[in-house]
Design an enzyme around this catalytic site. Structure first.
Site, PDB file in Angstrom:
ATOM      1  N   SER A  10       0.945  -1.372   0.041  1.00  0.00           N
ATOM      2  CA  SER A  10       0.007  -0.060   0.011  1.00  0.00           C
ATOM      3  C   SER A  10       0.903   1.192  -0.037  1.00  0.00           C
ATOM      4  CB  SER A  10      -1.018  -0.024   1.318  1.00  0.00           C
ATOM      5  OG  SER A  10      -1.584   1.434   1.113  1.00  0.00           O
ATOM      6  N   MET A  39      -8.938   8.063  -0.661  1.00  0.00           N
ATOM      7  CA  MET A  39      -9.890   8.529   0.691  1.00  0.00           C
ATOM      8  C   MET A  39     -10.451   9.872   0.256  1.00  0.00           C
ATOM      9  SD  MET A  39      -7.835   7.134   3.823  1.00  0.00           S
ATOM     10  CE  MET A  39      -7.004   5.360   3.342  1.00  0.00           C
ATOM     11  N   MET A  70     -12.354   4.289  -1.104  1.00  0.00           N
ATOM     12  CA  MET A  70     -12.936   4.776   0.101  1.00  0.00           C
ATOM     13  C   MET A  70     -13.728   6.021  -0.151  1.00  0.00           C
ATOM     14  SD  MET A  70     -10.059   3.207   2.630  1.00  0.00           S
ATOM     15  CE  MET A  70      -8.962   3.529   1.273  1.00  0.00           C
TER      16      MET A  70
HETATM   17  C1  DX5 Z   1      -6.637   1.751   5.437  1.00  0.00           C
HETATM   18  C2  DX5 Z   1      -5.991   1.454   4.012  1.00  0.00           C
HETATM   19  C3  DX5 Z   1      -4.810   0.435   4.098  1.00  0.00           C
HETATM   20  C4  DX5 Z   1      -3.767   0.627   4.545  1.00  0.00           C
HETATM   21  C5  DX5 Z   1      -2.857  -0.247   5.241  1.00  0.00           C
HETATM   22  O1  DX5 Z   1      -7.818   2.387   5.205  1.00  0.00           O
HETATM   23  O2  DX5 Z   1      -7.128   0.732   3.083  1.00  0.00           O
HETATM   24  O3  DX5 Z   1      -4.552  -0.036   2.651  1.00  0.00           O
HETATM   25  O4  DX5 Z   1      -2.751   1.507   3.793  1.00  0.00           O
HETATM   26  O5  DX5 Z   1      -1.780   0.259   5.734  1.00  0.00           O
HETATM   27  P1  DX5 Z   1      -1.066  -0.840   7.179  1.00  0.00           P
HETATM   28  O6  DX5 Z   1      -0.663  -2.138   6.443  1.00  0.00           O
HETATM   29  O7  DX5 Z   1      -0.280   0.146   7.591  1.00  0.00           O
HETATM   30  O8  DX5 Z   1      -2.126  -1.145   7.978  1.00  0.00           O
HETATM   31 ZN    ZN Z   2      -6.750  -0.291   1.379  1.00  0.00          ZN
END
Ligand code: DX5
Ligand code: ZN
Length: 219
Positions: A10, A39, A70
């Site tokens: 990510s 987001m 999102m």
């Molecule tokens: C959270 C995101 C994830 C996030 C995961 O809303 O959808 O993809 O980047 O990050 P880590 O691995 O740090 O939890």
């Molecule tokens: Zn994600």
């Protein structure tokens, strides 16, 4: 033979001031997908980036873009993300009035369609559309931020979904997102996921990205 786990770093946890370089290093890192978190400050409390940024950075990547939307309402923006270079477009059922129509729109644009389930959303939400989609994204944190703690209670949804997908002989992949490290990644693998999303763990020491990805795949 057991299938090898796919790894989707990510980029939310990477250095946004050098996204082009981050994508170039991912090209040779063994990553299977680039996970891109969009987001809107409305569906989730945080704001990241939209289609123009994705379009600019897409050309640095030889790896498919796994775009996790999102945002709400999501339907009207699907085409913009497809045009920007998304390869997989994943949406949350709560973000559209007509889940099936939004999935069909994604597919009509030649993209793979995913549905994401928040920790409190039961798998029953996705079962009616399971035949139409390519991926289910199980959230193992409440969406919005990287660096949160893994919620082990979502693993039972993975187990149930794995059983249903296998019984129906479907090719739908199960991806998990949030708090994935070498320990929780192993738990998710044992529960039956195909794809691990990971931000903080992989990008914590960015110069070891390739080793971190290898370690996660072999967790
Ligand atoms: C959270 C995101 C994830 C996030 C995961 O809303 O959808 O993809 O980047 O990050 P880590 O691995 O740090 O939890
Ligand atoms: Zn994600």
């Amino acid at each position: 033979m057991t299938k090898s786990l796919k790894i989707a770093p990510s980029i939310l946890s990477s250095d946004f001031s050098k996204l082009g370089e981050v994508l170039q290093s991912l090209n040779t890192s063994g990553a299977d997908l680039v996970h891109v978190d969009v987001m809107d400050g409305h569906f989730v409390p945080n704001i990241t980036f939209g289609p123009p940024v994705i379009k600019k950075i897409r050309k640095y990547s030889s790896i498919p873009f796994d775009v996790h939307l999102m945002i709400a309402p999501v339907h009207r923006y699907i085409k913009d993300f497809a045009d920007a270079g998304a390869d997989i477009i994943t949406i949350h059922p709560e973000a559209t009035n007509d889940l099936e129509a939004s999935i069909q729109l994604i597919k009509s644009l030649g993209k793979k369609a995913g549905v994401s389930l928040n920790p409190e959303t039961p798998i029953e939400k996705v079962l009616p559309v399971l035949n139409s989609i390519d991926l289910v994204l199980i959230m193992s944190v409440n969406p919005g931020f990287g660096g949160q703690s893994f919620m082990p209670e979502v693993l039972s949804k993975v187990v149930d979904l794995r059983k249903i997908i296998d019984e129906k002989n479907l090719t739908v992949e199960i991806e998990i997102d949030g708090g994935i490290d070498y320990i929780t990644g192993k738990q998710a693998k044992e529960a039956g996921v195909d794809i691990l999303v990971s931000g903080t763990t992989l990008f914590k020491d960015e110069k070891n990205l390739k080793d971190n990805i290898d370690q996660l795949r072999n967790c």
